[in-house]
Scaffold this motif. Structure first.
Motif, PDB file in Angstrom:
ATOM      1  N   VAL A  32    -103.384  56.087  34.402  1.00 51.52           N
ATOM      2  CA  VAL A  32    -104.200  55.733  35.564  1.00 51.52           C
ATOM      3  C   VAL A  32    -103.340  54.897  36.502  1.00 51.52           C
ATOM      4  CG1 VAL A  32    -106.215  54.487  36.424  1.00 51.52           C
ATOM      5  CG2 VAL A  32    -106.375  55.794  34.295  1.00 51.52           C
ATOM      6  N   THR A  33    -103.105  55.425  37.691  1.00 57.77           N
ATOM      7  CA  THR A  33    -102.447  54.628  38.723  1.00 57.77           C
ATOM      8  C   THR A  33    -103.539  54.028  39.601  1.00 57.77           C
ATOM      9  OG1 THR A  33    -102.209  56.495  40.258  1.00 57.77           O
ATOM     10  CG2 THR A  33    -100.430  56.129  38.673  1.00 57.77           C
ATOM     11  N   TYR A  34    -103.303  52.848  40.103  1.00 62.25           N
ATOM     12  CA  TYR A  34    -104.327  52.156  40.878  1.00 62.25           C
ATOM     13  C   TYR A  34    -103.665  51.187  41.842  1.00 62.25           C
ATOM     14  CZ  TYR A  34    -103.398  48.257  37.686  1.00 62.25           C
ATOM     15  OH  TYR A  34    -102.787  47.249  36.982  1.00 62.25           O
ATOM     16  N   CYS A  35    -104.369  50.849  42.897  1.00 63.30           N
ATOM     17  CA  CYS A  35    -103.829  49.857  43.818  1.00 63.30           C
ATOM     18  C   CYS A  35    -104.215  48.468  43.322  1.00 63.30           C
ATOM     19  CB  CYS A  35    -104.319  50.087  45.245  1.00 63.30           C
ATOM     20  SG  CYS A  35    -106.037  49.670  45.535  1.00 63.30           S
ATOM     21  N   TYR A  36    -103.299  47.544  43.473  1.00 60.98           N
ATOM     22  CA  TYR A  36    -103.523  46.159  43.059  1.00 60.98           C
ATOM     23  C   TYR A  36    -103.231  45.285  44.266  1.00 60.98           C
ATOM     24  CZ  TYR A  36    -103.398  41.967  40.115  1.00 60.98           C
ATOM     25  OH  TYR A  36    -103.655  40.745  39.542  1.00 60.98           O
ATOM     26  N   VAL A  37    -104.296  44.685  44.814  1.00 54.97           N
ATOM     27  CA  VAL A  37    -104.172  43.937  46.062  1.00 54.97           C
ATOM     28  C   VAL A  37    -104.727  42.532  45.851  1.00 54.97           C
ATOM     29  CG1 VAL A  37    -104.784  43.839  48.500  1.00 54.97           C
ATOM     30  CG2 VAL A  37    -104.393  46.060  47.404  1.00 54.97           C
ATOM     31  N   ILE A  38    -103.833  41.549  45.896  1.00 53.49           N
ATOM     32  CA  ILE A  38    -104.203  40.138  45.761  1.00 53.49           C
ATOM     33  C   ILE A  38    -103.712  39.430  47.021  1.00 53.49           C
ATOM     34  CG2 ILE A  38    -104.041  38.056  44.361  1.00 53.49           C
ATOM     35  CD1 ILE A  38    -105.419  40.382  42.950  1.00 53.49           C
ATOM     36  N   TYR A  39    -104.612  39.188  47.947  1.00 59.34           N
ATOM     37  CA  TYR A  39    -104.230  38.630  49.242  1.00 59.34           C
ATOM     38  C   TYR A  39    -103.587  37.257  49.103  1.00 59.34           C
ATOM     39  CZ  TYR A  39    -107.510  42.264  50.720  1.00 59.34           C
ATOM     40  OH  TYR A  39    -108.166  43.447  50.893  1.00 59.34           O
ATOM     41  N   SER A  40    -104.118  36.430  48.214  1.00 56.65           N
ATOM     42  CA  SER A  40    -103.624  35.057  48.091  1.00 56.65           C
ATOM     43  C   SER A  40    -102.195  35.003  47.571  1.00 56.65           C
ATOM     44  CB  SER A  40    -104.539  34.249  47.166  1.00 56.65           C
ATOM     45  OG  SER A  40    -104.540  34.797  45.851  1.00 56.65           O
ATOM     46  N   GLN A  41    -101.733  36.086  46.936  1.00 49.74           N
ATOM     47  CA  GLN A  41    -100.369  36.135  46.413  1.00 49.74           C
ATOM     48  C   GLN A  41     -99.499  37.138  47.162  1.00 49.74           C
ATOM     49  OE1 GLN A  41    -100.508  36.762  42.160  1.00 49.74           O
ATOM     50  NE2 GLN A  41    -101.977  35.106  41.822  1.00 49.74           N
ATOM     51  N   ASN A  42    -100.036  37.672  48.261  1.00 50.32           N
ATOM     52  CA  ASN A  42     -99.299  38.634  49.081  1.00 50.32           C
ATOM     53  C   ASN A  42     -98.849  39.850  48.266  1.00 50.32           C
ATOM     54  OD1 ASN A  42     -98.328  39.476  51.591  1.00 50.32           O
ATOM     55  ND2 ASN A  42     -96.271  38.680  51.176  1.00 50.32           N
ATOM     56  N   ILE A  43     -99.733  40.326  47.392  1.00 48.07           N
ATOM     57  CA  ILE A  43     -99.444  41.499  46.570  1.00 48.07           C
ATOM     58  C   ILE A  43    -100.279  42.673  47.078  1.00 48.07           C
ATOM     59  CG2 ILE A  43     -99.612  42.530  44.272  1.00 48.07           C
ATOM     60  CD1 ILE A  43     -99.260  39.744  43.095  1.00 48.07           C
ATOM     61  N   ALA A  44     -99.626  43.780  47.357  1.00 45.97           N
ATOM     62  CA  ALA A  44    -100.305  45.021  47.743  1.00 45.97           C
ATOM     63  C   ALA A  44     -99.443  46.170  47.245  1.00 45.97           C
ATOM     64  CB  ALA A  44    -100.507  45.105  49.247  1.00 45.97           C
ATOM     65  N   GLU A  45     -99.785  46.705  46.084  1.00 42.09           N
ATOM     66  CA  GLU A  45     -98.926  47.700  45.450  1.00 42.09           C
ATOM     67  C   GLU A  45     -99.736  48.650  44.588  1.00 42.09           C
ATOM     68  OE1 GLU A  45     -96.563  44.719  43.599  1.00 42.09           O
ATOM     69  OE2 GLU A  45     -97.558  44.915  41.641  1.00 42.09           O
ATOM     70  N   ILE A  46     -99.085  49.711  44.160  1.00 38.55           N
ATOM     71  CA  ILE A  46     -99.684  50.651  43.221  1.00 38.55           C
ATOM     72  C   ILE A  46     -99.036  50.444  41.863  1.00 38.55           C
ATOM     73  CG2 ILE A  46     -99.995  53.083  42.633  1.00 38.55           C
ATOM     74  CD1 ILE A  46    -100.153  53.684  45.588  1.00 38.55           C
ATOM     75  N   ARG A  47     -99.874  50.311  40.837  1.00 39.95           N
ATOM     76  CA  ARG A  47     -99.395  50.119  39.476  1.00 39.95           C
ATOM     77  C   ARG A  47     -99.847  51.278  38.601  1.00 39.95           C
ATOM     78  NH1 ARG A  47    -100.067  43.640  37.973  1.00 39.95           N
ATOM     79  NH2 ARG A  47     -98.801  42.848  39.720  1.00 39.95           N
ATOM     80  N   VAL A  48     -99.242  51.379  37.425  1.00 41.96           N
ATOM     81  CA  VAL A  48     -99.620  52.420  36.477  1.00 41.96           C
ATOM     82  C   VAL A  48     -99.955  51.785  35.138  1.00 41.96           C
ATOM     83  CG1 VAL A  48     -97.225  52.853  35.753  1.00 41.96           C
ATOM     84  CG2 VAL A  48     -98.983  54.619  35.411  1.00 41.96           C
ATOM     85  N   ALA A  49    -101.010  52.304  34.522  1.00 35.02           N
ATOM     86  CA  ALA A  49    -101.417  51.888  33.183  1.00 35.02           C
ATOM     87  C   ALA A  49    -101.554  53.135  32.322  1.00 35.02           C
ATOM     88  CB  ALA A  49    -102.739  51.135  33.241  1.00 35.02           C
ATOM     89  N   SER A  50    -101.314  53.002  31.026  1.00 34.79           N
ATOM     90  CA  SER A  50    -101.432  54.155  30.127  1.00 34.79           C
ATOM     91  C   SER A  50    -102.250  53.776  28.903  1.00 34.79           C
ATOM     92  CB  SER A  50    -100.051  54.661  29.706  1.00 34.79           C
ATOM     93  OG  SER A  50     -99.349  53.670  28.981  1.00 34.79           O
ATOM     94  N   SER A  51    -102.817  54.814  28.276  1.00 38.25           N
ATOM     95  CA  SER A  51    -103.687  54.596  27.126  1.00 38.25           C
ATOM     96  C   SER A  51    -103.716  55.851  26.277  1.00 38.25           C
ATOM     97  CB  SER A  51    -105.106  54.253  27.598  1.00 38.25           C
ATOM     98  OG  SER A  51    -106.035  54.280  26.537  1.00 38.25           O
ATOM     99  N   GLU A  52    -103.835  55.678  24.981  1.00 34.87           N
ATOM    100  CA  GLU A  52    -103.947  56.830  24.097  1.00 34.87           C
ATOM    101  C   GLU A  52    -105.392  57.273  23.916  1.00 34.87           C
ATOM    102  OE1 GLU A  52    -101.923  56.085  20.447  1.00 34.87           O
ATOM    103  OE2 GLU A  52     -99.924  56.106  21.370  1.00 34.87           O
ATOM    104  N   ASP A  53    -106.339  56.367  24.121  1.00 34.52           N
ATOM    105  CA  ASP A  53    -107.748  56.725  23.941  1.00 34.52           C
ATOM    106  C   ASP A  53    -108.520  56.823  25.251  1.00 34.52           C
ATOM    107  OD1 ASP A  53    -108.026  54.095  24.696  1.00 34.52           O
ATOM    108  OD2 ASP A  53    -108.981  53.416  22.841  1.00 34.52           O
ATOM    109  N   GLY A  54    -107.858  56.561  26.370  1.00 35.70           N
ATOM    110  CA  GLY A  54    -108.519  56.641  27.670  1.00 35.70           C
ATOM    111  C   GLY A  54    -109.365  55.439  28.003  1.00 35.70           C
ATOM    112  N   LYS A  55    -109.367  54.438  27.127  1.00 33.12           N
ATOM    113  CA  LYS A  55    -110.220  53.267  27.330  1.00 33.12           C
ATOM    114  C   LYS A  55    -109.441  51.957  27.278  1.00 33.12           C
ATOM    115  CE  LYS A  55    -114.004  55.757  25.059  1.00 33.12           C
ATOM    116  NZ  LYS A  55    -114.912  55.805  23.874  1.00 33.12           N
ATOM    117  N   THR A  56    -108.397  51.926  26.476  1.00 30.03           N
ATOM    118  CA  THR A  56    -107.644  50.690  26.273  1.00 30.03           C
ATOM    119  C   THR A  56    -106.337  50.766  27.046  1.00 30.03           C
ATOM    120  OG1 THR A  56    -108.575  50.587  24.036  1.00 30.03           O
ATOM    121  CG2 THR A  56    -106.737  49.106  24.546  1.00 30.03           C
TER     122      THR A  56
END
Length: 638
Positions: free
Chosen positions: A251-275
């Protein structure tokens, strides 16, 4: 940035019509889109007729793609296939965004966002990627303004789905806000987005992934210490794009934290689709937000899509990836966003030509990029990567992109015209107000109340009505048969003014019908007659933003004023109401009056009204504006 809208911010679109259209003796609507007759038993329930949708045909059967040795090039080839069309969505007044499409078993299946009171998830199917049928709402926490379900991690809104079908289960990753601002005048109404999960066996009936208390829980969560920041209103983690590869969910997703000046796309992976682990363990793969990501099994490259460019990489990292332009447009007049690939059930691309879909509409002329949201629709492209640049494109229907086949994908205009009907003259003793259709209605036009309304949280329904109107110098008569599988009067109302929140019929009456322009307000001359489906609810009220009960101003008739009968297919209704004193002297043969008819449908949900159908006004504004009604001619026997 995510499109954050609710019904309170949605400006209502009205279609402009003249005060009284030229009479159409056929009683029909010459310009209405063709409909599919669902058939059925006349003694039982007959579903509403739906718009007949075309399918892009393969006109040219040329299948010669040339020798594969000559296919490769050094650029992308693409074809703009235009807007997508949704069955029964005509003169659309609400937005569509966040499309997720998979192709399986010869059918494109799409999940995307349209508003109810808050953003909700809809579903549709297509054979050609352009024309969509079986349109329905599948996840909604806000069917109407008085029934909004909220959880700790979902404050009403559900956005940007990404759907996979793995090992017999559909997985929908979506974003939802955990914090909201009760002040609806604020620009940012919700924040602290997180990625949540729903699963399904058929892609239509969904269950949230929840904790032991039944609370939906995020699979990609905001850091707890950053949540609840009312000063910065952190966007959080959202806009997921998912795929399944080599036994893992990505699952790729955008991660936007204005207070830390972060605006990026990150990737997460899982074997069960939940964790998927903590966001701090997820890797940045790109800047930006709202981009779809997948893996191309043909080119063995990862791809990331914006509405203008495709980025390619040998690894799941686009920070320094090469990009290829596939779509150019006038950025001064066109708004695009939230681009995604059309994928196979695993969320991968596995064909020489692949397809993209994104929102597109008019560019806002205000400081808020969402200003023209009512124009947002899905927009599709066919794309060949470099490896197949010189190979002819394949259209989504499987045909080669020849000139004749491309013509099947041309855009078209779909509009409703102002309907007309005849009301037949009757003697008062010719009609008994008993909920059964009298012979005296013969000669009146059969008015079909089948136009879906898109505003006010309304969804699609199979319920509809056929209505007949009669008249004389003293009374207006209306008889109707409502086809409704689940008649529901369980919703508690505080007064008859709220009858519309139960299964009921509203009849809008504008005898003068002498206005021009749009958004023409009610005066003392217009009124609304409302009859419930329970033979008890009945009211005549004024129109406008705030209605008043004016039933007593119509006096007491010597016979029953209204009657409702339960039927095998829903209910029938009939009423006789004297003409309002302010306009009674205008009733005469061949007079053209404004009228509309609206079905309020609770759909058996026991939460109040969920859907509306009308004869003329598909915006749901006949209760406050006169120019959206149709024309009814008061005639005597032909």
């Amino acid at each position: 940035m995510k499109k954050i809208l609710c019904c309170f911010l949605v400006l209502l679109m009205l279609f402009s019509v003249a005060a009284c259209a030229q009479r159409d003796d056929s009683g029909g609507d010459d310009n209405k889109p063709p409909v599919v007759d669902p058939g059925g038993d006349s003694e039982g329930f007959i579903p509403r007729k739906k718009q007949e949708m075309p399918v892009a045909k393969i006109v040219d059967t040329d299948n010669d793609y040339g020798a594969d040795s000559g296919w490769a090039g050094d650029a992308y080839a693409s074809l703009d296939l235009g807007s997508v069309y949704l069955q029964d969505v005509i003169n659309d007044t609400v937005y569509d965004w966040g499309h997720s499409v998979i192709y399986e078993d010869g059918t494109y299946k799409m999940w995307w966002v349209r508003p109810a009171i808050y953003d909700s998830i809809y579903y549709a199917e297509s054979k050609d990627l352009k024309n969509w049928t079986n349109v329905q709402r599948v996840i909604c926490l806000s069917p109407n303004s008085t029934n909004v379900k909220k959880y700790d991690n979902i404050k009403g809104m559900i956005g940007k789905p990404s759907v996979l079908h793995v090992d017999g289960t559909y997985y929908m990753y979506f974003e939802a806000p955990a914090s909201e601002d009760p002040d609806i005048t604020q620009t940012v109404l919700e924040w602290d987005n997180q990625v949540l999960l729903a699963t399904s066996s058929d892609g239509i009936e969904w269950e949230f992934y929840c904790d032991e208390n039944g609370e939906p829980i995020p699979v990609i969560a905001m850091p707890e210490e950053l949540m609840g920041n009312t000063n910065d209103k952190e966007y959080g983690a959202g806009q997921p794009s998912a795929f399944y590869k080599d036994g893992k969910f990505y699952v790729t997703y955008c991660y936007v934290i204005y207070s830390q000046n972060i605006a990026e796309i990150r990737v997460a992976s899982s074997e069960d689709g939940k964790t998927f682990g903590d966001v701090s363990t997820h890797r940045k793969i790109s800047g930006g937000n709202g981009y779809g990501v997948t893996y191309n099994t043909k080119t063995e490259k990862y791809m990331m899509a914006t509405p203008e460019k495709i980025y390619e990489s040998d690894t799941l990292d686009f920070n320094s990836a090469k990009s290829y332009t596939y779509y150019t447009y006038d950025t001064s007049s066109v708004q695009t966003g939230f681009c995604e690939f059309v994928k196979n059930p695993s969320g991968l691309v596995d064909t020489e030509t692949f397809y993209t879909i994104h929102l597109q509409g008019a560019k806002s002329t205000t400081g808020d990029w969402r200003g023209e949201h009512k124009t947002w629709d899905g927009h599709i492209h066919a794309v060949n990567p470099c490896e197949y640049e010189n190979r002819p494109l394949t259209l989504p229907n499987g045909g080669k992109a020849t000139e004749k086949n491309i013509q099947e994908y041309r855009d078209r205009t779909q509009v409703y015209s102002r309907p007309t009907a005849d009301a037949i003259y009757v003697a008062d003793n010719a009609i008994a107000i008993d909920g059964e259709k009298d012979e005296a209605y013969t000669g009146a036009t059969k008015i079909e109340v089948t136009r879906p309304v898109y505003e006010w949280g309304s969804t699609f329904t199979d319920s509809w009505a056929e209505i007949y109107v009669a008249w004389n110098e003293e009374f207006l008569y209306v008889y109707g048969q409502v086809y409704d599988k689940t008649v529901d009067n369980s919703y508690a109302i505080s007064s008859m003014l709220d009858t519309y929140m139960r299964d009921s019929v509203d009849v809008f009456v504008d005898v003068p019908n002498d206005h021009t322009g749009t958004e023409v307000p009610y005066t003392l001359d217009q009124y609304i007659i409302c009859t419930g489906s329970n033979n008890t609810d009945f009211i005549i009220k004024s129109g406008g933003e705030k209605s008043n009960d004016i039933t007593d101003e119509f006096g007491v008739v010597s016979a029953p004023r209204h009657r409702v009968r339960k039927t095998d297919y829903g209910y029938s209704f009939e009423f006789r109401v004297e003409w309002y004193e302010f306009i009674a002297d205008r009733i005469e043969e061949n007079k053209c009056i404004g009228m509309d008819f609206q079905i309020n449908d609770c759909m058996g949900g026991k939460v109040g009204r969920e859907a509306l159908q009308s004869w003329s006004d598909n915006t749901g504004n006949a209760f406050r504006y006169l120019d959206v009604m149709g024309d009814v001619y008061l005639i005597k026997a032909k």
